[in-house]
Design a protein around this motif. Sequence first.
Motif, PDB file in Angstrom:
ATOM      1  N   LEU A  68       0.809  -1.223   0.000  1.00 49.99           N
ATOM      2  CA  LEU A  68       0.000   0.000   0.000  1.00 49.99           C
ATOM      3  C   LEU A  68       0.841   1.271   0.000  1.00 49.99           C
ATOM      4  CD1 LEU A  68      -2.727  -1.230   2.496  1.00 49.99           C
ATOM      5  CD2 LEU A  68      -2.914  -1.043   0.015  1.00 49.99           C
ATOM      6  N   GLY A  69       2.120   1.182   0.376  1.00 50.80           N
ATOM      7  CA  GLY A  69       3.022   2.319   0.251  1.00 50.80           C
ATOM      8  C   GLY A  69       2.991   3.316   1.386  1.00 50.80           C
ATOM      9  N   SER A  70       2.201   3.084   2.422  1.00 54.35           N
ATOM     10  CA  SER A  70       2.211   4.011   3.555  1.00 54.35           C
ATOM     11  C   SER A  70       1.723   3.295   4.805  1.00 54.35           C
ATOM     12  CB  SER A  70       1.327   5.235   3.281  1.00 54.35           C
ATOM     13  OG  SER A  70      -0.045   4.939   3.471  1.00 54.35           O
ATOM     14  N   MET A  71       2.200   3.779   5.967  1.00 58.52           N
ATOM     15  CA  MET A  71       1.774   3.213   7.243  1.00 58.52           C
ATOM     16  C   MET A  71       0.287   3.479   7.475  1.00 58.52           C
ATOM     17  SD  MET A  71       4.545   1.839   8.620  1.00 58.52           S
ATOM     18  CE  MET A  71       4.352   1.844  10.412  1.00 58.52           C
ATOM     19  N   ARG A  72      -0.184   4.670   7.033  1.00 64.39           N
ATOM     20  CA  ARG A  72      -1.587   5.024   7.284  1.00 64.39           C
ATOM     21  C   ARG A  72      -2.523   4.066   6.547  1.00 64.39           C
ATOM     22  NH1 ARG A  72      -5.241   7.488   4.418  1.00 64.39           N
ATOM     23  NH2 ARG A  72      -3.727   8.178   2.845  1.00 64.39           N
ATOM     24  N   ARG A  73      -2.259   3.878   5.240  1.00 69.77           N
ATOM     25  CA  ARG A  73      -3.144   3.000   4.474  1.00 69.77           C
ATOM     26  C   ARG A  73      -3.057   1.552   4.967  1.00 69.77           C
ATOM     27  NH1 ARG A  73      -1.683   6.576   0.141  1.00 69.77           N
ATOM     28  NH2 ARG A  73       0.109   5.278  -0.434  1.00 69.77           N
ATOM     29  N   ALA A  74      -1.851   1.125   5.359  1.00 71.07           N
ATOM     30  CA  ALA A  74      -1.701  -0.240   5.867  1.00 71.07           C
ATOM     31  C   ALA A  74      -2.449  -0.413   7.187  1.00 71.07           C
ATOM     32  CB  ALA A  74      -0.226  -0.564   6.046  1.00 71.07           C
ATOM     33  N   SER A  75      -2.381   0.592   8.061  1.00 69.54           N
ATOM     34  CA  SER A  75      -3.082   0.489   9.343  1.00 69.54           C
ATOM     35  C   SER A  75      -4.592   0.432   9.141  1.00 69.54           C
ATOM     36  CB  SER A  75      -2.704   1.663  10.251  1.00 69.54           C
ATOM     37  OG  SER A  75      -3.188   2.890   9.721  1.00 69.54           O
ATOM     38  N   GLU A  76      -5.095   1.183   8.158  1.00 71.16           N
ATOM     39  CA  GLU A  76      -6.536   1.138   7.868  1.00 71.16           C
ATOM     40  C   GLU A  76      -6.945  -0.229   7.324  1.00 71.16           C
ATOM     41  OE1 GLU A  76      -7.076   4.340   5.170  1.00 71.16           O
ATOM     42  OE2 GLU A  76      -7.046   5.899   6.741  1.00 71.16           O
ATOM     43  N   ALA A  77      -6.120  -0.778   6.433  1.00 72.83           N
ATOM     44  CA  ALA A  77      -6.444  -2.079   5.836  1.00 72.83           C
ATOM     45  C   ALA A  77      -6.387  -3.201   6.866  1.00 72.83           C
ATOM     46  CB  ALA A  77      -5.489  -2.377   4.689  1.00 72.83           C
ATOM     47  N   LEU A  78      -5.469  -3.070   7.828  1.00 68.61           N
ATOM     48  CA  LEU A  78      -5.299  -4.111   8.845  1.00 68.61           C
ATOM     49  C   LEU A  78      -6.132  -3.854  10.089  1.00 68.61           C
ATOM     50  CD1 LEU A  78      -1.413  -4.507   8.590  1.00 68.61           C
ATOM     51  CD2 LEU A  78      -3.139  -6.104   7.722  1.00 68.61           C
ATOM     52  N   HIS A  79      -6.837  -2.715  10.105  1.00 71.37           N
ATOM     53  CA  HIS A  79      -7.655  -2.333  11.271  1.00 71.37           C
ATOM     54  C   HIS A  79      -6.808  -2.236  12.538  1.00 71.37           C
ATOM     55  CE1 HIS A  79     -11.173  -2.956   8.729  1.00 71.37           C
ATOM     56  NE2 HIS A  79     -10.712  -4.158   8.430  1.00 71.37           N
ATOM     57  N   MET A  80      -5.659  -1.592  12.377  1.00 77.05           N
ATOM     58  CA  MET A  80      -4.746  -1.349  13.502  1.00 77.05           C
ATOM     59  C   MET A  80      -4.461   0.152  13.571  1.00 77.05           C
ATOM     60  SD  MET A  80      -1.868  -4.325  12.840  1.00 77.05           S
ATOM     61  CE  MET A  80      -0.903  -3.857  14.295  1.00 77.05           C
ATOM     62  N   SER A  81      -4.094   0.607  14.744  1.00 72.46           N
ATOM     63  CA  SER A  81      -3.641   1.992  14.842  1.00 72.46           C
ATOM     64  C   SER A  81      -2.228   2.077  14.269  1.00 72.46           C
ATOM     65  CB  SER A  81      -3.649   2.445  16.297  1.00 72.46           C
ATOM     66  OG  SER A  81      -2.666   1.738  17.044  1.00 72.46           O
ATOM     67  N   GLN A  82      -1.842   3.294  13.818  1.00 70.22           N
ATOM     68  CA  GLN A  82      -0.499   3.451  13.258  1.00 70.22           C
ATOM     69  C   GLN A  82       0.585   3.174  14.287  1.00 70.22           C
ATOM     70  OE1 GLN A  82       0.485   6.561  10.410  1.00 70.22           O
ATOM     71  NE2 GLN A  82      -1.700   7.111  10.289  1.00 70.22           N
ATOM     72  N   PRO A  83       0.423   3.630  15.546  1.00 74.72           N
ATOM     73  CA  PRO A  83       1.458   3.303  16.533  1.00 74.72           C
ATOM     74  C   PRO A  83       1.603   1.797  16.752  1.00 74.72           C
ATOM     75  CG  PRO A  83       0.120   5.139  17.304  1.00 74.72           C
ATOM     76  CD  PRO A  83      -0.542   4.616  16.070  1.00 74.72           C
ATOM     77  N   ALA A  84       0.474   1.065  16.765  1.00 78.38           N
ATOM     78  CA  ALA A  84       0.547  -0.387  16.959  1.00 78.38           C
ATOM     79  C   ALA A  84       1.226  -1.055  15.778  1.00 78.38           C
ATOM     80  CB  ALA A  84      -0.852  -0.954  17.166  1.00 78.38           C
ATOM     81  N   LEU A  85       0.922  -0.564  14.565  1.00 73.56           N
ATOM     82  CA  LEU A  85       1.548  -1.122  13.361  1.00 73.56           C
ATOM     83  C   LEU A  85       3.049  -0.861  13.383  1.00 73.56           C
ATOM     84  CD1 LEU A  85       1.382  -2.400  10.531  1.00 73.56           C
ATOM     85  CD2 LEU A  85       0.854  -0.110   9.638  1.00 73.56           C
TER      86      LEU A  85
END
Length: 304
Positions: A15-32
């Motif tokens: 996905l190219g970004s932590m934000r989009r990956a966190s949304e797709a994985l249903h995780m917060s960015q800090p947790a990711l």
Amino acid sequence: MRIEQLECVAAVTRLGSMRRASEALHMSQPALSQTIGNLERELGVTLLERHRSGARLSSGGRELLPGIIEVLDAVHRLRAAADDTLRSRRSVRVGTVHAATVPLVLPVVSRFRAARPETQVELITARQADIQESLRGGGLDLGLINIIDGDDPPPDLATVELLRGRAAVCCRTDSPLARLPEVPLDRILAEPFVAMRAGYLMHRYVHRLLNGREPSIAYSVDGAEMGKVMVAEGLGVTLLPDYSISGDPLEQRGIITHRPLATKGPDVLLVAQHSRTHNPPAQVTHLLHLLKTQATHLPHNTGS
């Protein structure tokens, strides 16, 4: 190392970004970020280069990415196989030539469903050879077929006798044949005859019994059920195992009946078969036990 950590790296890469990956994985960015950081510390390799514009693989991450993808693909295949196994446990597929369906099979299916409501029973009508081939290939769990007494069962299929009966003439109750205690072969030859197609046991049985003689008029059908319907419509008579006629709805309604042959032929058996290559699942064993128990209570079963 956990599978979830590898999935996080793959998601950020895709996905190219932590934000989009966190949304797709249903995780917060800090947790990711923490999950990936823990994996990096465990491996001793920086996997991602983080920038304000996004995140991308580091040189070390690019070297490890094929291995990460290979592991995730293997996990995906394992989960898919587990799902298939779970679904198979929730369904028992039974191939049948539709003999003794009402007195034997339907009560058993009803009791099985009451005992195992989570398991579906699929009844699939087919010819004997097709049923046996599907048993070998795993497409069916259990097969219900007719055999002639003395036939050698296939060595790769376990065979359990359920019913033993005799070939009988199936006719309408208002047919002159119904008034006979036994039906001579000559009377069958004089009637329009409903024959089973090649591939059904009664096709082979009739050819052996008639020894080359032919009835005056002949129809050809797929399976006993259609044969009994044609008899009920007055189109002719047919030859079936007696247990295939006894208890049939058309017999219970007084439309068709059966009479023994004056010429005695070999017994016909209804057997259950399953593959010997692996132990049948518990639900298949349970279904087979119910079939054997029900068979012993049928009054027209001439077996021991």
